[in-house]
Design a protein around this motif. Structure first.
Motif, short mmCIF file in Angstrom:
data_model
loop_
_atom_site.label_atom_id
_atom_site.label_comp_id
_atom_site.label_asym_id
_atom_site.label_seq_id
_atom_site.Cartn_x
_atom_site.Cartn_y
_atom_site.Cartn_z
N ARG A 190 -11.18 5.19 -56.26
CA ARG A 190 -11.52 6.61 -56.08
C ARG A 190 -10.80 7.23 -54.88
O ARG A 190 -10.80 8.44 -54.71
CB ARG A 190 -13.03 6.76 -55.92
CG ARG A 190 -13.54 6.01 -54.72
CD ARG A 190 -15.03 6.18 -54.52
NE ARG A 190 -15.41 5.37 -53.36
CZ ARG A 190 -16.57 4.79 -53.21
NH1 ARG A 190 -17.49 4.91 -54.12
NH2 ARG A 190 -16.82 4.09 -52.13
N MET B 278 -7.69 7.09 -54.56
CA MET B 278 -6.33 7.40 -55.01
C MET B 278 -6.36 8.33 -56.20
O MET B 278 -7.34 8.42 -56.91
CB MET B 278 -5.59 6.10 -55.36
CG MET B 278 -5.14 5.35 -54.11
SD MET B 278 -4.32 3.81 -54.49
CE MET B 278 -5.67 2.66 -54.39
N VAL B 279 -5.26 9.02 -56.40
CA VAL B 279 -5.15 9.91 -57.55
C VAL B 279 -3.70 9.87 -58.03
O VAL B 279 -2.78 9.74 -57.22
CB VAL B 279 -5.61 11.34 -57.20
CG1 VAL B 279 -4.77 11.95 -56.08
CG2 VAL B 279 -5.59 12.25 -58.43
N VAL B 280 -3.54 9.96 -59.34
CA VAL B 280 -2.19 10.03 -59.90
C VAL B 280 -1.92 11.47 -60.29
O VAL B 280 -2.73 12.10 -60.97
CB VAL B 280 -2.07 9.12 -61.15
CG1 VAL B 280 -0.69 9.25 -61.77
CG2 VAL B 280 -2.34 7.67 -60.77
N LYS C 221 -5.61 9.51 -50.95
CA LYS C 221 -6.20 10.71 -50.36
C LYS C 221 -6.49 10.41 -48.89
O LYS C 221 -7.34 9.55 -48.61
CB LYS C 221 -7.49 11.07 -51.07
CG LYS C 221 -7.33 11.35 -52.55
CD LYS C 221 -8.73 11.45 -53.18
CE LYS C 221 -8.67 11.55 -54.69
NZ LYS C 221 -10.00 11.35 -55.29
N HIS D 79 -7.04 13.15 -66.69
CA HIS D 79 -5.83 12.59 -67.30
C HIS D 79 -6.04 12.49 -68.81
O HIS D 79 -7.08 12.01 -69.25
CB HIS D 79 -5.54 11.19 -66.74
CG HIS D 79 -5.03 11.24 -65.34
ND1 HIS D 79 -3.71 11.18 -65.02
CD2 HIS D 79 -5.68 11.36 -64.16
CE1 HIS D 79 -3.55 11.26 -63.71
NE2 HIS D 79 -4.73 11.36 -63.17
N LYS E 236 -12.95 12.94 -63.37
CA LYS E 236 -14.05 12.81 -62.42
C LYS E 236 -14.98 14.00 -62.63
O LYS E 236 -14.51 15.14 -62.72
CB LYS E 236 -13.51 12.83 -60.98
CG LYS E 236 -12.48 11.74 -60.69
CD LYS E 236 -13.06 10.62 -59.83
CE LYS E 236 -12.16 9.41 -59.81
NZ LYS E 236 -11.04 9.56 -58.87
#
Lengths: 481, 291
Positions: free
Chosen positions: A257, A259-261, A269, B21, B271
């Motif tokens: 959580r 990290m984000v792509v 983050k 996504h 999320k």
């Protein structure tokens, strides 16, 4: 003191690492033996106490999961008497492991590519296509350098004749390396004078070896490699190790959580905004790595990370899909895999293995269950296993049913009486069974750290060394030439 | 024939979601039976689209919407030319040689094993269905061409399942459809695949579209599903168990897989709080008059 010799009616005598016979230590143990004899048990007791304090002060712990959901955190069990491996013995182990890891990486590249080994009839296709860890999602993706298993921890045992045998290939997220290093730190403190006398090779450089291997994978070049250790979090049994390695390597410890792509680039983050991630040293299984392509209910992973990997924007260590090569049903074929890709005979042999898909093998195993270890192919850490000699009629019956229901899911091996070693147990020197897990790093070349994690079955007579099942450990000394 | 497909999916959330996504398997295939003339996908909010080909050869279009949003729309527009007029026009081989033909096909392409060996809740072992099905399972008669046995299987399926719109869950277990005696096109396809695989015949799932003029499942048009089996001499042949038909140029194949899960048109991860509401899907399929 230790008493050797055949105990009870046990048909076979395990190899003793420390003693050549009832009264004489092996040559490479003599120096240590003389010292123990000269100083006596009270000195050992003081050292044992000292090591306990040190482990506590360092906060070296591990987590055991039992019946309850929540794990219990325990101080790492350490035995102060080191296990010593001669230079000549190590040469064989090292070359055997390099050979094995090289072949297994060719194997993975082939499975996720052309599948020559299946077309040539060396590996039955069912083995791969019914394997839980064959990841169709990554077929056709070639990781940098064609390397899948940058880190492996391969379990070696020693049979009654003293021959080193491969018990298991751990190619997913093998753990224990932090304990190899902590054991060394403690041992240096309590037996400092022996390190020079014995010319013990160092293991403490493991984190820098790993860091170099990770850095070399950065898609932006090793100069600007942002590396993250991906942990499932504090409830994981290896969380101690995750924090240890992140700290030692000076890399970020992060959960999915964090990290984000975004458009095929992975970001961490941070308080100062998004920071690009180049290399992910993941300590979570494939299943949980990316909810978009693997298990959609996973909240531990990073959505989109596989697409970022396919696009070549991030390295994942070990590569997704590596698990099929250490599937226990593939294990019996590893000697053939070595012959097929390298044209060499295996330097280290396998433990003889019965395949439960083979009717004759299965019947034989059912007739001899008391002498067998039956293992579920996708489990590790001593879970999902039947130990024949200590099994009950009820547990044998249960396993028979499990095997019959899904034979692909099980293998069996005759119980190997693991070698034994002198341990200091509650004021006495006693023999306990043990194994060895050396760590192999595949960066620009394959390197085996001289040493490993020696795991000890603390219960008398027990052959189960897994930390999760009440195993202990020793420092492992590999001697220089 | 030439068709214009428009496929819109609207997802709505009660509260904002983010870091969304999405993978789409919506672009029709190009193969010997159909040719894609044009294909475009747009999203709302707008996004940068990327693409890859998955293990089954499906084109996957994927994108992400990172900022908070409560609504996500994807729109596909594609023109496809279909070519297969007569599914029976192939050179059959003698029944005695069929088994060897199949074995060779699997040997030459190991990934074909997936379409024989794969078992899941969607395509279980035939044994798992035995309690729910009292009738005799169709048998493969090796003395006759495989196609004949497959046609008998095709005709047998409507005796087990009745078409009932919305009667089963997406990716629901086949055994529950069979037990209640009804399901949707996915269940029909899965049942066909399950029996064909139990004979050792490679069979796969196809998600796509069927000309509404042919479709008897009425009501609003959505995606359709059928099965394909590997027929000696012919290659993959489409079996639409919902209509007891072999597929022809009224069908447009989009994605294939071992079962419906592999060929799901849209898959996402975000999320935020999940929505109970079903996605709102609108599909139109119009025959284009050619000059």
């Amino acid at each position: 003191m230790y008493s050797a010799g055949i105990q009870g009616n046990k048909p076979r005598t395990p190899y003793h690492e420390f003693y050549a016979d009832d009264f004489t230590p092996r040559d490479h143990y003599r120096l240590l033996w003389d010292h123990i004899k000269a100083t006596g048990n009270s000195a050992l007791e003081a050292k044992a106490h000292e090591s306990q304090l040190a482990l506590r002060a360092e906060g070296v712990t591990f987590t055991v999961y039992g019946e309850s959901e929540e794990g219990i955190e325990r101080i790492w069990p350490f035995d102060l008497i080191p296990r010593i491996i001669t230079a000549a013995e190590w040469v064989k182990i090292e070359s055997g492991l390099k050979q094995r890891v090289r072949a297994l990486n060719f194997f993975l590249g082939d499975l996720y590519g052309e599948q020559r080994i299946i077309k040539d009839g060396v590996i039955p296709p069912e083995l791969i296509y019914q394997g839980r860890d064959f990841r169709r999602e990554i077929v056709g993706i070639v990781p940098p350098g064609g390397i899948y298993t940058h880190v492996s921890g391969i379990d070696i045992i020693r049979d009654e004749k003293g021959e080193f045998l491969i018990l298991e290939d751990n190619l997913r997220t093998p753990s224990g390396v932090s304990y190899m290093i902590e054991n060394r730190v403690i041992e240096r403190r309590i037996l400092p004078e022996f390190f020079n006398k014995y010319r013990v090779r160092r293991v403490e450089h493991y984190p820098s070896l790993l860091l170099a291997a990770l850095r070399a994978l950065s898609p932006r070049g090793k100069k600007i490699a942002e590396i993250v250790l991906l942990t499932p979090g504090i409830y994981n049994s290896a969380y101690f190790e995750h924090t240890f390695l992140a700290k030692e390597m000076g890399i970020e410890l992060a959960e999915g959580r964090d990290m984000v792509v975004v458009n095929d680039i992975v970001y961490l983050k941070t308080t100062t905004g998004l920071q690009r991630v180049d290399v992910i040293y993941r300590r979570i299984d494939d299943d949980f790595l990316d909810p978009l392509v693997f298990r959609s209910d996973s909240s531990l992973g990073i959505a989109g990370v596989i697409n970022a990997w396919r696009a070549g924007n991030v390295a994942i260590v070990n590569a997704p899909g590596s698990g099929i090569a250490d599937d226990k049903a593939v294990y019996p074929y590893v000697p053939d895999i070595i012959r097929y890709y390298l044209g060499q005979e295996p330097i280290l042999n396998n433990v003889p293995t019965y395949q439960m898909t083979n009717v004759k093998d299965r019947e034989y195993v059912f007739d001899n269950m008391e002498r067998m270890v039956i293992k579920a192919v996708s489990e590790s850490g001593g879970y999902g296993m039947l130990m024949g000699p200590s099994s009950t009629p009820a547990s044998r019956k249960e396993f028979m049913g499990l095997v019959q229901e899904n034979p692909r899911n099980y293998i069996a091996q005759p119980v190997v009486y693991l070698s034994r070693h002198t341990c200091y147990m509650d004021g006495e020197l006693e023999a306990r069974h043990l194994d060895l897990r050396p760590y192999v790093i595949y960066g620009e070349d394959i390197e085996v750290v001289p040493g490993g994690l020696t795991r000890v079955a603390l219960r008398k007579g027990s052959l189960v060394v897994n930390s999760s099942q009440g195993g202990g450990s020793k420092d492992t000394w590999v001697l220089a030439e | 024939m030439r068709y214009l497909i428009e496929h819109e999916t609207i997802l709505e959330y009660p509260n904002t979601v983010r870091e969304h996504h999405i993978e789409l398997r919506l672009a029709p295939r190009s193969d010997g039976h159909q040719q894609v003339i044009s294909c475009s996908i747009e999203t709302e909010p707008a996004s940068e689209m990327a693409t890859y080909r998955d293990y089954f050869g499906n084109r996957v279009d994927y994108f992400c919407i990172i900022p908070p949003h409560t609504r996500l729309v994807t729109r596909l527009k594609s023109e496809v030319e279909t070519l297969k007029e007569n599914p029976f026009s192939f050179e059959a081989i003698p029944p005695s040689e069929e088994q060897e033909w199949l074995l060779k096909a699997v040997r030459n392409a190991p990934s074909m094993n997936d379409f024989v060996l794969h078992r899941s809740l969607l395509t279980p072992t035939a044994m798992k269905l035995a309690d729910a099905i009292t009738q005799a399972f169709p048998r493969r008669d090796k003395e006759r061409p495989l196609l004949e046995s497959l046609l008998e299987l095709l005709a047998w399926i409507p005796t087990i399942l009745e078409y009932r719109s919305g009667s089963t869950e997406v990716h629901g277990a086949l055994v529950s459809a069979v037990a209640q005696g009804g399901g949707v096109c996915q269940d029909f396809a899965h049942l066909f695949i399950t029996v064909a695989r139990s004979w050792g015949v490679p069979a796969r799932y196809v998600m796509g579209y069927l000309d509404p003029g042919i479709s008897q499942i009425g009501e609003t048009l959505t995606t359709h599903a059928w099965a394909e089996a590997l027929v000696p001499g012919a290659g993959w042949v489409g079996f639409d168990a919902t209509h007891n038909l072999l597929t022809n140029d009224h069908y447009i194949a989009v994605a294939i897989g071992r079962d419906s899960y592999d060929a799901a048109p849209q898959r996402g991860s975000f999320k935020g709080e999940a929505s109970d509401a079903q996605p709102l899907v609108t599909v139109t399929m119009q025959e284009q008059v050619q000059n």
